[in-house]
Design a protein around this motif. Sequence first.
Motif, mmCIF file in Angstrom:
data_model
loop_
_atom_site.group_PDB
_atom_site.id
_atom_site.type_symbol
_atom_site.label_atom_id
_atom_site.label_comp_id
_atom_site.label_asym_id
_atom_site.label_seq_id
_atom_site.Cartn_x
_atom_site.Cartn_y
_atom_site.Cartn_z
ATOM 1 N N ILE A 1 26.382 50.492 58.405
ATOM 2 C CA ILE A 1 26.421 51.868 57.911
ATOM 3 C C ILE A 1 27.437 52.672 58.711
ATOM 4 O O ILE A 1 27.508 52.557 59.941
ATOM 5 N N SER A 2 28.276 53.450 58.004
ATOM 6 C CA SER A 2 29.237 54.356 58.644
ATOM 7 C C SER A 2 28.938 55.760 58.175
ATOM 8 O O SER A 2 28.720 55.991 56.977
ATOM 9 N N MET A 3 28.934 56.716 59.117
ATOM 10 C CA MET A 3 28.609 58.096 58.785
ATOM 11 C C MET A 3 29.731 59.013 59.236
ATOM 12 O O MET A 3 30.245 58.879 60.358
ATOM 13 N N TYR A 4 30.098 59.949 58.343
ATOM 14 C CA TYR A 4 31.230 60.832 58.606
ATOM 15 C C TYR A 4 30.863 62.280 58.305
ATOM 16 O O TYR A 4 30.205 62.583 57.315
ATOM 17 N N ARG B 1 30.397 48.938 37.630
ATOM 18 C CA ARG B 1 29.771 47.620 37.697
ATOM 19 C C ARG B 1 29.525 47.159 39.131
ATOM 20 O O ARG B 1 28.555 46.459 39.418
ATOM 21 N N ASP B 2 30.421 47.567 40.070
ATOM 22 C CA ASP B 2 30.305 47.027 41.426
ATOM 23 C C ASP B 2 30.102 48.080 42.521
ATOM 24 O O ASP B 2 29.933 47.730 43.684
ATOM 25 N N LYS B 3 30.117 49.362 42.169
ATOM 26 C CA LYS B 3 29.941 50.377 43.220
ATOM 27 C C LYS B 3 29.276 51.619 42.646
ATOM 28 O O LYS B 3 29.230 51.819 41.424
ATOM 29 N N ALA B 4 28.772 52.445 43.549
ATOM 30 C CA ALA B 4 28.064 53.650 43.129
ATOM 31 C C ALA B 4 28.104 54.681 44.246
ATOM 32 O O ALA B 4 28.264 54.346 45.423
ATOM 33 N N LEU C 1 24.525 72.140 52.664
ATOM 34 C CA LEU C 1 24.969 70.834 53.146
ATOM 35 C C LEU C 1 25.019 69.854 51.982
ATOM 36 O O LEU C 1 24.045 69.680 51.253
ATOM 37 N N ASN C 2 26.193 69.244 51.806
ATOM 38 C CA ASN C 2 26.352 68.200 50.794
ATOM 39 C C ASN C 2 26.307 66.830 51.460
ATOM 40 O O ASN C 2 26.874 66.637 52.541
ATOM 41 N N ILE C 3 25.644 65.904 50.808
ATOM 42 C CA ILE C 3 25.529 64.541 51.324
ATOM 43 C C ILE C 3 25.920 63.578 50.217
ATOM 44 O O ILE C 3 25.412 63.673 49.096
ATOM 45 N N THR C 4 26.848 62.664 50.522
ATOM 46 C CA THR C 4 27.238 61.628 49.566
ATOM 47 C C THR C 4 26.914 60.269 50.167
ATOM 48 O O THR C 4 27.290 59.983 51.308
ATOM 49 N N VAL C 5 26.222 59.439 49.391
ATOM 50 C CA VAL C 5 25.854 58.087 49.819
ATOM 51 C C VAL C 5 26.604 57.093 48.933
ATOM 52 O O VAL C 5 26.366 57.021 47.729
ATOM 53 N N PHE C 6 27.512 56.337 49.547
ATOM 54 C CA PHE C 6 28.294 55.322 48.839
ATOM 55 C C PHE C 6 27.676 53.944 49.096
ATOM 56 O O PHE C 6 27.435 53.574 50.255
ATOM 57 N N THR C 7 27.438 53.184 48.040
ATOM 58 C CA THR C 7 26.891 51.834 48.177
ATOM 59 C C THR C 7 27.496 50.944 47.101
ATOM 60 O O THR C 7 28.201 51.417 46.206
ATOM 61 N N ASN C 8 27.172 49.653 47.186
ATOM 62 C CA ASN C 8 27.456 48.811 46.026
ATOM 63 C C ASN C 8 26.393 49.113 44.958
ATOM 64 O O ASN C 8 25.437 49.839 45.201
ATOM 65 N N GLN C 9 26.576 48.530 43.778
ATOM 66 C CA GLN C 9 25.667 48.837 42.676
ATOM 67 C C GLN C 9 24.227 48.439 42.992
ATOM 68 O O GLN C 9 23.279 49.148 42.668
ATOM 69 N N GLN C 10 24.069 47.309 43.695
ATOM 70 C CA GLN C 10 22.725 46.817 44.022
ATOM 71 C C GLN C 10 22.015 47.733 45.023
ATOM 72 O O GLN C 10 20.795 47.833 45.037
ATOM 73 N N LYS D 1 37.446 55.218 45.466
ATOM 74 C CA LYS D 1 38.476 54.361 44.879
ATOM 75 C C LYS D 1 38.939 53.248 45.804
ATOM 76 O O LYS D 1 39.268 52.149 45.351
ATOM 77 N N ASN D 2 38.961 53.501 47.109
ATOM 78 C CA ASN D 2 39.677 52.621 48.019
ATOM 79 C C ASN D 2 38.820 51.782 48.960
ATOM 80 O O ASN D 2 39.354 50.885 49.621
ATOM 81 N N MET D 3 37.546 52.020 49.037
ATOM 82 C CA MET D 3 36.738 51.312 50.019
ATOM 83 C C MET D 3 35.755 50.348 49.353
ATOM 84 O O MET D 3 35.344 50.546 48.209
ATOM 85 N N ASP D 4 35.414 49.320 50.087
ATOM 86 C CA ASP D 4 34.501 48.279 49.614
ATOM 87 C C ASP D 4 33.121 48.538 50.211
ATOM 88 O O ASP D 4 32.977 48.691 51.422
ATOM 89 N N PHE D 5 32.100 48.585 49.345
ATOM 90 C CA PHE D 5 30.748 48.903 49.801
ATOM 91 C C PHE D 5 29.812 47.698 49.753
ATOM 92 O O PHE D 5 28.596 47.853 49.849
ATOM 93 N N ASN D 6 30.363 46.525 49.632
ATOM 94 C CA ASN D 6 29.508 45.331 49.568
ATOM 95 C C ASN D 6 28.874 45.007 50.912
ATOM 96 O O ASN D 6 27.774 44.452 50.972
ATOM 97 N N ARG D 7 29.555 45.338 51.991
ATOM 98 C CA ARG D 7 29.018 45.056 53.322
ATOM 99 C C ARG D 7 28.788 46.314 54.143
ATOM 100 O O ARG D 7 28.358 46.219 55.297
ATOM 101 N N ARG D 8 29.118 47.457 53.551
ATOM 102 C CA ARG D 8 28.993 48.694 54.325
ATOM 103 C C ARG D 8 28.559 49.844 53.430
ATOM 104 O O ARG D 8 29.094 50.050 52.345
ATOM 105 N N LYS D 9 27.567 50.584 53.886
ATOM 106 C CA LYS D 9 27.156 51.831 53.246
ATOM 107 C C LYS D 9 27.843 52.975 53.988
ATOM 108 O O LYS D 9 27.927 52.967 55.216
#
Length: 339
Positions: free
Chosen positions: A3-6, A139-142, A82-91, A25-33
Amino acid sequence: MMISMYRVSSRDVYANLALEHWIWKNMDFNRRKIILFWRNSPTVVIGRHQNPWLECKVNTPGVQLARRQSGGGTVYHDAENLNITVFTNQQGYCRRNNLGLTCQALKDKWGLDLSVNKKDDIILNGHWKVSGSSSRLTRDKAYHHYTLLIHTNLEALSSALMSDMADRITSTSATASIKSPVRNLSSVCTEITCEEACEAVAYYFNNKTLGKVETISPQDEDQFPGILQLTEEQKDYEWLFGKTPPFVVRHSFIVVQDQVSITVKSYIEVQKGMIKEAAFTTDSSVIPLYMLASLQHTVKGTRLWPSELSYTLARFIHDHNNNLSQTLCEAWFTSLFYK
Protein backbone atom coordinates in the motif's frame (compact mmCIF):
# COMPACT_ATOMS: atom_id res chain seq x y z
CA MET A 1 -0.67 -6.33 -1.14
CA MET A 2 1.63 -3.33 -0.86
CA ILE A 3 0.00 0.00 0.00
CA SER A 4 1.22 3.51 -0.90
CA MET A 5 -0.36 6.62 0.59
CA TYR A 6 -0.02 10.17 -0.70
CA ARG A 7 -1.09 13.60 0.49
CA VAL A 8 -1.49 16.15 -2.33
CA SER A 9 0.02 19.58 -1.64
CA SER A 10 -2.14 21.45 -4.18
CA ARG A 11 -5.56 23.02 -3.59
CA ASP A 12 -6.11 23.45 -7.35
CA VAL A 13 -9.02 21.21 -8.34
CA TYR A 14 -7.93 20.96 -11.98
CA ALA A 15 -4.41 19.89 -11.03
CA ASN A 16 -5.74 17.47 -8.42
CA LEU A 17 -8.24 15.83 -10.78
CA ALA A 18 -5.50 15.64 -13.40
CA LEU A 19 -3.24 13.87 -10.88
CA GLU A 20 -6.00 11.42 -10.00
CA HIS A 21 -6.49 10.70 -13.72
CA TRP A 22 -2.74 10.39 -14.30
CA ILE A 23 -2.39 7.79 -11.55
CA TRP A 24 -5.39 5.92 -12.95
CA LYS A 25 -3.96 5.86 -16.47
CA ASN A 26 -0.31 5.17 -15.73
CA MET A 27 0.02 2.97 -12.66
CA ASP A 28 -0.44 -0.74 -12.09
CA PHE A 29 -2.61 -1.76 -9.13
CA ASN A 30 -2.19 -5.52 -9.31
CA ARG A 31 0.45 -5.54 -6.58
CA ARG A 32 -0.12 -2.17 -4.98
CA LYS A 33 -3.08 -0.26 -3.57
CA ILE A 34 -2.77 3.53 -3.66
CA ILE A 35 -4.57 5.91 -1.30
CA LEU A 36 -4.70 9.59 -2.25
CA PHE A 37 -5.70 12.32 0.22
CA TRP A 38 -6.49 15.68 -1.36
CA ARG A 39 -8.32 18.94 -0.82
CA ASN A 40 -9.49 21.78 -3.04
CA SER A 41 -10.27 25.46 -2.87
CA PRO A 42 -14.03 26.20 -3.23
CA THR A 43 -15.30 24.17 -6.18
CA VAL A 44 -18.44 22.54 -7.50
CA VAL A 45 -17.49 19.14 -8.92
CA ILE A 46 -20.01 17.52 -11.24
CA GLY A 47 -20.13 13.91 -12.39
CA ARG A 48 -18.98 12.81 -15.84
CA HIS A 49 -22.53 12.59 -17.25
CA GLN A 50 -24.08 15.61 -15.56
CA ASN A 51 -25.40 18.98 -16.71
CA PRO A 52 -23.71 21.88 -14.87
CA TRP A 53 -26.56 24.29 -15.70
CA LEU A 54 -28.96 21.86 -14.02
CA GLU A 55 -26.79 21.24 -10.96
CA CYS A 56 -25.39 24.58 -9.83
CA LYS A 57 -24.81 28.27 -10.38
CA VAL A 58 -22.30 28.00 -13.21
CA ASN A 59 -20.71 31.40 -12.65
CA THR A 60 -20.51 31.82 -8.87
CA PRO A 61 -17.78 34.32 -7.89
CA GLY A 62 -14.97 32.62 -5.99
CA VAL A 63 -16.22 29.10 -6.77
CA GLN A 64 -14.69 27.05 -9.58
CA LEU A 65 -16.49 24.41 -11.61
CA ALA A 66 -14.93 21.05 -12.48
CA ARG A 67 -16.08 17.83 -14.15
CA ARG A 68 -14.61 14.59 -12.86
CA GLN A 69 -13.97 11.37 -14.78
CA SER A 70 -16.31 9.28 -12.63
CA GLY A 71 -20.10 9.28 -12.70
CA GLY A 72 -22.50 10.09 -9.89
CA GLY A 73 -23.79 13.35 -8.50
CA THR A 74 -22.55 16.85 -7.81
CA VAL A 75 -20.54 17.74 -4.72
CA TYR A 76 -19.05 20.89 -3.23
CA HIS A 77 -15.41 20.97 -2.13
CA ASP A 78 -13.43 23.46 -0.11
CA ALA A 79 -10.23 23.24 1.92
CA GLU A 80 -12.16 21.88 4.94
CA ASN A 81 -13.48 18.89 2.99
CA LEU A 82 -11.18 15.87 2.76
CA ASN A 83 -11.23 13.82 -0.43
CA ILE A 84 -9.98 10.25 -0.43
CA THR A 85 -9.30 8.16 -3.54
CA VAL A 86 -8.61 4.42 -3.29
CA PHE A 87 -7.00 2.86 -6.37
CA THR A 88 -7.02 -0.95 -6.69
CA ASN A 89 -7.24 -3.67 -9.26
CA GLN A 90 -10.75 -4.79 -10.16
CA GLN A 91 -10.66 -7.70 -7.70
CA GLY A 92 -9.69 -5.40 -4.82
CA TYR A 93 -12.46 -2.90 -5.44
CA CYS A 94 -14.89 -2.67 -2.51
CA ARG A 95 -16.57 0.63 -1.70
CA ARG A 96 -18.15 -0.60 1.51
CA ASN A 97 -14.85 -1.87 2.83
CA ASN A 98 -13.22 1.54 2.22
CA LEU A 99 -16.11 3.37 3.84
CA GLY A 100 -16.27 0.92 6.71
CA LEU A 101 -12.58 1.39 7.48
CA THR A 102 -13.04 5.16 7.36
CA CYS A 103 -16.02 5.03 9.74
CA GLN A 104 -14.13 2.79 12.15
CA ALA A 105 -11.08 5.05 12.10
CA LEU A 106 -13.17 8.12 12.95
CA LYS A 107 -15.21 6.24 15.56
CA ASP A 108 -12.13 4.98 17.36
CA LYS A 109 -10.38 8.35 17.29
CA TRP A 110 -13.31 10.64 18.17
CA GLY A 111 -16.23 8.40 19.16
CA LEU A 112 -18.37 9.52 16.21
CA ASP A 113 -21.66 7.77 15.42
CA LEU A 114 -21.12 6.87 11.76
CA SER A 115 -22.67 4.30 9.47
CA VAL A 116 -22.80 3.47 5.76
CA ASN A 117 -26.20 3.47 4.07
CA LYS A 118 -27.43 1.57 1.00
CA LYS A 119 -26.28 4.36 -1.34
CA ASP A 120 -22.74 4.15 0.07
CA ASP A 121 -23.03 7.48 1.88
CA ILE A 122 -21.48 7.90 5.30
CA ILE A 123 -24.19 9.01 7.71
CA LEU A 124 -23.69 10.89 10.97
CA ASN A 125 -26.02 10.17 13.91
CA GLY A 126 -28.33 8.13 11.69
CA HIS A 127 -29.47 11.12 9.62
CA TRP A 128 -26.85 13.53 8.30
CA LYS A 129 -24.80 12.83 5.20
CA VAL A 130 -21.12 13.62 5.70
CA SER A 131 -19.70 11.72 2.72
CA GLY A 132 -20.70 10.83 -0.83
CA SER A 133 -19.02 8.30 -3.13
CA SER A 134 -18.31 7.78 -6.80
CA SER A 135 -16.26 5.21 -8.71
CA ARG A 136 -14.71 4.29 -11.99
CA LEU A 137 -14.08 0.71 -13.08
CA THR A 138 -12.58 -1.06 -16.06
CA ARG A 139 -11.77 -4.71 -16.65
CA ASP A 140 -8.46 -4.59 -14.75
CA LYS A 141 -8.52 -1.53 -12.47
CA ALA A 142 -10.81 0.60 -10.35
CA TYR A 143 -10.91 3.61 -8.13
CA HIS A 144 -13.34 4.74 -5.49
CA HIS A 145 -13.28 8.34 -4.30
CA TYR A 146 -15.33 9.94 -1.58
CA THR A 147 -15.64 13.11 0.44
CA LEU A 148 -15.55 13.85 4.16
CA LEU A 149 -17.24 17.04 5.33
CA ILE A 150 -14.96 18.11 8.17
CA HIS A 151 -15.64 21.85 8.52
CA THR A 152 -16.94 22.86 5.09
CA ASN A 153 -18.73 26.17 4.59
CA LEU A 154 -22.25 24.74 4.36
CA GLU A 155 -23.81 28.10 3.51
CA ALA A 156 -21.53 28.39 0.48
CA LEU A 157 -22.29 24.74 -0.37
CA SER A 158 -26.03 25.36 -0.33
CA SER A 159 -25.76 28.52 -2.42
CA ALA A 160 -23.41 27.05 -5.03
CA LEU A 161 -25.57 23.95 -5.54
CA MET A 162 -28.73 25.96 -6.23
CA SER A 163 -29.20 26.31 -10.00
CA ASP A 164 -31.01 29.35 -11.40
CA MET A 165 -31.86 27.40 -14.56
CA ALA A 166 -32.99 24.02 -13.21
CA ASP A 167 -36.74 24.61 -13.41
CA ARG A 168 -36.47 25.58 -17.10
CA ILE A 169 -34.36 22.69 -18.36
CA THR A 170 -36.19 19.87 -20.12
CA SER A 171 -35.46 17.00 -22.50
CA THR A 172 -32.20 15.93 -20.90
CA SER A 173 -30.66 12.53 -20.26
CA ALA A 174 -28.07 13.95 -17.84
CA THR A 175 -27.68 12.25 -14.47
CA ALA A 176 -29.46 14.31 -11.82
CA SER A 177 -28.14 14.65 -8.29
CA ILE A 178 -30.22 13.51 -5.32
CA LYS A 179 -30.05 16.07 -2.53
CA SER A 180 -29.59 14.95 1.07
CA PRO A 181 -29.35 16.80 4.41
CA VAL A 182 -25.67 17.33 5.21
CA ARG A 183 -23.65 18.25 8.26
CA ASN A 184 -19.99 18.67 9.14
CA LEU A 185 -18.20 16.23 11.42
CA SER A 186 -16.97 19.28 13.34
CA SER A 187 -20.60 20.00 14.34
CA VAL A 188 -20.37 17.15 16.86
CA CYS A 189 -16.59 17.06 17.34
CA THR A 190 -15.03 20.51 17.37
CA GLU A 191 -11.44 19.26 17.61
CA ILE A 192 -11.46 17.22 14.39
CA THR A 193 -9.34 18.58 11.52
CA CYS A 194 -8.66 17.44 7.97
CA GLU A 195 -5.05 16.69 8.84
CA GLU A 196 -5.94 14.50 11.81
CA ALA A 197 -8.73 12.77 9.86
CA CYS A 198 -6.21 11.98 7.13
CA GLU A 199 -3.81 10.47 9.66
CA ALA A 200 -6.55 8.42 11.35
CA VAL A 201 -7.86 6.99 8.07
CA ALA A 202 -4.35 6.28 6.79
CA TYR A 203 -3.60 4.36 9.99
CA TYR A 204 -6.58 2.05 9.40
CA PHE A 205 -5.87 1.56 5.71
CA ASN A 206 -2.36 0.52 6.70
CA ASN A 207 -3.72 -2.25 8.96
CA LYS A 208 -3.52 -0.10 12.10
CA THR A 209 0.18 0.55 11.74
CA LEU A 210 1.90 3.85 11.24
CA GLY A 211 2.72 4.20 7.57
CA LYS A 212 4.34 7.04 5.69
CA VAL A 213 1.97 9.40 3.89
CA GLU A 214 4.18 11.03 1.28
CA THR A 215 3.42 14.56 0.09
CA ILE A 216 3.31 14.96 -3.70
CA SER A 217 2.69 17.85 -6.08
CA PRO A 218 0.55 17.59 -9.22
CA GLN A 219 2.70 20.31 -10.79
CA ASP A 220 5.72 17.98 -10.86
CA GLU A 221 6.15 17.21 -14.56
CA ASP A 222 9.27 15.15 -13.87
CA GLN A 223 7.46 12.79 -11.52
CA PHE A 224 4.22 12.79 -13.54
CA PRO A 225 5.07 13.32 -17.24
CA GLY A 226 2.21 14.95 -19.13
CA ILE A 227 0.45 16.14 -15.95
CA LEU A 228 0.43 19.80 -16.99
CA GLN A 229 -1.35 18.99 -20.24
CA LEU A 230 -3.91 16.93 -18.35
CA THR A 231 -4.46 19.88 -16.02
CA GLU A 232 -5.18 22.20 -18.95
CA GLU A 233 -7.64 19.68 -20.37
CA GLN A 234 -9.55 19.72 -17.07
CA LYS A 235 -10.12 23.47 -17.51
CA ASP A 236 -11.23 23.29 -21.14
CA TYR A 237 -14.78 24.37 -22.03
CA GLU A 238 -15.17 21.30 -24.23
CA TRP A 239 -14.66 19.08 -21.18
CA LEU A 240 -16.46 21.19 -18.58
CA PHE A 241 -19.52 22.03 -20.67
CA GLY A 242 -19.18 20.32 -24.04
CA LYS A 243 -19.59 16.87 -22.48
CA THR A 244 -23.07 17.78 -21.22
CA PRO A 245 -25.82 15.65 -22.80
CA PRO A 246 -28.16 17.68 -25.09
CA PHE A 247 -30.94 19.62 -23.37
CA VAL A 248 -33.60 22.25 -23.91
CA VAL A 249 -34.22 25.48 -21.99
CA ARG A 250 -37.75 26.91 -22.11
CA HIS A 251 -38.93 29.99 -20.29
CA SER A 252 -40.79 33.29 -20.66
CA PHE A 253 -39.45 36.74 -19.89
CA ILE A 254 -40.80 40.29 -19.80
CA VAL A 255 -39.63 43.12 -22.03
CA VAL A 256 -40.73 46.60 -20.96
CA GLN A 257 -40.92 49.05 -23.85
CA ASP A 258 -42.56 52.48 -23.57
CA GLN A 259 -44.15 51.43 -20.27
CA VAL A 260 -45.73 48.39 -21.93
CA SER A 261 -44.89 44.90 -20.58
CA ILE A 262 -44.42 42.34 -23.33
CA THR A 263 -44.16 38.60 -22.67
CA VAL A 264 -41.67 36.77 -24.87
CA LYS A 265 -41.29 32.99 -24.94
CA SER A 266 -37.77 31.61 -25.33
CA TYR A 267 -36.76 28.15 -26.53
CA ILE A 268 -33.15 27.04 -26.98
CA GLU A 269 -31.63 23.67 -27.79
CA VAL A 270 -28.14 23.13 -26.39
CA GLN A 271 -25.67 20.57 -27.71
CA LYS A 272 -22.05 20.25 -26.62
CA GLY A 273 -22.49 23.38 -24.53
CA MET A 274 -23.52 25.50 -27.51
CA ILE A 275 -26.86 26.91 -28.67
CA LYS A 276 -27.86 24.76 -31.64
CA GLU A 277 -31.36 26.14 -32.18
CA ALA A 278 -33.29 29.10 -30.78
CA ALA A 279 -36.82 30.43 -31.07
CA PHE A 280 -38.44 33.59 -29.68
CA THR A 281 -42.18 34.22 -29.95
CA THR A 282 -44.62 36.84 -28.70
CA ASP A 283 -48.25 37.83 -29.24
CA SER A 284 -47.31 41.50 -29.18
CA SER A 285 -46.73 43.53 -32.34
CA VAL A 286 -44.40 45.92 -30.50
CA ILE A 287 -41.40 43.68 -31.16
CA PRO A 288 -41.05 43.16 -34.92
CA LEU A 289 -40.90 39.56 -36.12
CA TYR A 290 -37.77 40.31 -38.11
CA MET A 291 -35.98 41.33 -34.89
CA LEU A 292 -36.89 38.07 -33.15
CA ALA A 293 -35.84 36.08 -36.24
CA SER A 294 -32.56 37.98 -36.35
CA LEU A 295 -31.92 37.26 -32.66
CA GLN A 296 -32.59 33.56 -33.24
CA HIS A 297 -30.04 33.50 -36.05
CA THR A 298 -27.46 35.54 -34.14
CA VAL A 299 -27.30 33.37 -31.00
CA LYS A 300 -27.04 30.03 -32.83
CA GLY A 301 -23.56 28.58 -32.45
CA THR A 302 -22.78 30.61 -29.30
CA ARG A 303 -21.58 28.92 -26.15
CA LEU A 304 -24.11 29.00 -23.32
CA TRP A 305 -21.77 31.00 -21.12
CA PRO A 306 -22.47 34.53 -19.79
CA SER A 307 -19.38 36.29 -21.16
CA GLU A 308 -19.62 34.72 -24.62
CA LEU A 309 -23.36 35.21 -24.98
CA SER A 310 -23.00 38.78 -23.75
CA TYR A 311 -20.47 39.44 -26.52
CA THR A 312 -22.81 37.94 -29.14
CA LEU A 313 -25.73 40.05 -27.92
CA ALA A 314 -23.59 43.19 -27.97
CA ARG A 315 -23.00 42.61 -31.69
CA PHE A 316 -26.75 42.15 -32.21
CA ILE A 317 -27.48 45.43 -30.41
CA HIS A 318 -24.82 47.22 -32.44
CA ASP A 319 -26.24 45.92 -35.72
CA HIS A 320 -29.82 46.96 -34.89
CA ASN A 321 -28.83 50.20 -33.17
CA ASN A 322 -32.07 50.95 -31.27
CA ASN A 323 -33.36 50.90 -27.71
CA LEU A 324 -35.73 47.99 -28.31
CA SER A 325 -32.94 45.61 -29.35
CA GLN A 326 -30.97 46.49 -26.22
CA THR A 327 -34.01 46.12 -23.94
CA LEU A 328 -34.87 42.76 -25.54
CA CYS A 329 -31.35 41.38 -25.16
CA GLU A 330 -30.88 42.59 -21.60
CA ALA A 331 -34.23 41.10 -20.52
CA TRP A 332 -33.49 37.72 -22.13
CA PHE A 333 -29.91 37.51 -20.85
CA THR A 334 -30.90 38.38 -17.27
CA SER A 335 -33.84 35.99 -17.23
CA LEU A 336 -31.71 33.18 -18.67
CA PHE A 337 -28.85 33.26 -16.19
CA TYR A 338 -30.30 35.01 -13.15
CA LYS A 339 -33.74 34.52 -11.61
